[in-house]
Design an enzyme around this catalytic site. Structure first.
Site, mmCIF file in Angstrom:
data_model
loop_
_atom_site.group_PDB
_atom_site.id
_atom_site.type_symbol
_atom_site.label_atom_id
_atom_site.label_comp_id
_atom_site.label_asym_id
_atom_site.label_seq_id
_atom_site.Cartn_x
_atom_site.Cartn_y
_atom_site.Cartn_z
ATOM 1 N N PRO A 58 0.833 -1.210 0.000
ATOM 2 C CA PRO A 58 0.000 0.000 0.000
ATOM 3 C C PRO A 58 0.860 1.250 0.000
ATOM 4 C CG PRO A 58 -0.876 -1.609 1.536
ATOM 5 C CD PRO A 58 0.447 -2.150 1.065
ATOM 6 N N CYS A 59 0.513 2.195 -0.854
ATOM 7 C CA CYS A 59 1.374 3.379 -1.020
ATOM 8 C C CYS A 59 1.066 4.496 -0.035
ATOM 9 C CB CYS A 59 1.252 3.909 -2.448
ATOM 10 S SG CYS A 59 -0.378 4.603 -2.842
#
Length: 322
Positions: free
Chosen positions: A11-12
């Site tokens: 997840p960024c």
């Protein structure tokens, strides 16, 4: 039989610049959403693939949220325990430089098990990028979304390729806002003859990029600006579709990196250029002239001061990893 490649994209949000405006955003590896990074390395240690590849936003390998040193340390632990020679290479690439009609910076980490130095593909479109009109100029979307929100009618008064800064003191529009008092993508519009700016995954009603005609982009247009094949579709509500497209890595960039890995590690040979390449059009229409500022916004005219801050957004609330 051994595993050839292990690829992942954590997840960024814990590393994203866009999250700096959220109180719980941009907390790096201390964010519980980053725990999957270490689960990923458990798989790497278990299967010892020939290639390990990670993809994320630039903050994954640079700045205060960088995960690069802990990742390098984890590879050193694997090498020491299993006798491998994983050698970490990392780069921040702009998808636009490889034929994607969108400026989208991505951090790529590649580690080769045999200790070889990964050779990054050279940019192919730095001088002549693929432009927004090349990708979506001929599309006929099924549904054309309408602008909404407080600032919807102001979009028509902003030229192609500009944002709210057009309506700040010293620029050519009306002095409606102070410089740097809004986020960059506020009322941001595409220019036909330029690549798109980065498509967000969770845009607000005033968050661009908008189509050069002054409306939100259709899902089909977002897919093409990301370099997805024309026949691809996404399911769910419009909000869910936007999130899927905005969170995606441009497939063309993935193909370029994949070909580089294939050639160097697996002795693959490829004929011609990437299969997802988008061609440049020979002619692009001129820009649309902006309209006048609607009367409901004229009361905003004034001597607005520029923002004097650092532009880093609020300090994030640190969330301890569980």
């Amino acid at each position: 039989m051994e595993l050839g490649i292990l690829a992942g994209a954590p997840p960024c949000q814990p590393f994203s610049k866009a999250s700096q405006w959220a109180r719980s955003g941009r907390t790096g590896l201390t964010d519980r959403r980053s725990s999957c990074v270490w689960s990923f390395f458990e798989l790497a240690a278990r299967f010892l693939p020939q290639v390990v590849l990670l993809e994320n936003v630039p903050g994954f390998v640079r700045g205060e949220t960088s995960a690069l040193k802990p990742i390098q340390a984890r590879f050193e632990e694997i090498n020491s325990k299993y006798g491998t020679q994983y050698r970490v290479a990392h780069a921040i690439v702009d998808a636009c430089d490889f034929g994607v009609p969108q400026h989208r910076e991505r951090a790529i980490i590649v580690a080769l098990r045999d200790g070889a130095q990964f050779r990054w593909p050279l940019p192919t479109h730095s001088v002549a990028p693929i432009r927004s009109y090349d990708a979506i100029g001929g599309l006929r979307p099924e549904i054309l979304p309408l602008p909404r929100g407080k600032w919807a009618r102001l979009l028509k008064s902003i030229p192609e390729g500009r944002n709210y800064l057009f309506h700040t003191p010293g620029d050519r529009g009306e002095p409606l806002f102070g410089r740097r008092t809004r986020f960059w993508s506020f009322l941001l519009k595409l220019a036909k003859n330029e690549p798109s700016w980065t498509l967000p995954a969770q845009p607000g009603p005033s968050t661009g990029p908008f189509h050069w005609t002054g409306r939100p982009l259709a899902i089909e247009e977002m897919l093409r600006l990301q370099s997805f094949p024309k026949e691809w579709k996404v399911s769910g509500s419009r909000q869910e579709q936007i999130r899927q497209v905005g969170n995606a890595t441009p497939p063309l960039l993935a193909e370029v990196i994949g070909r580089a890995v294939g050639r160097q590690v697996f002795q693959k040979r490829y004929r011609g250029g990437p299969s997802l390449a988008i061609a440049r059009k020979t002619r692009i229409p001129g820009p649309i002239e902006p309209g006048t500022v609607p009367s409901e916004y004229t009361n905003l005219k004034g001597d607005h001061s520029a923002h004097a801050g650092s532009g880093k957004g609020p300090k994030p609330r640190i969330v301890a990893a569980s």
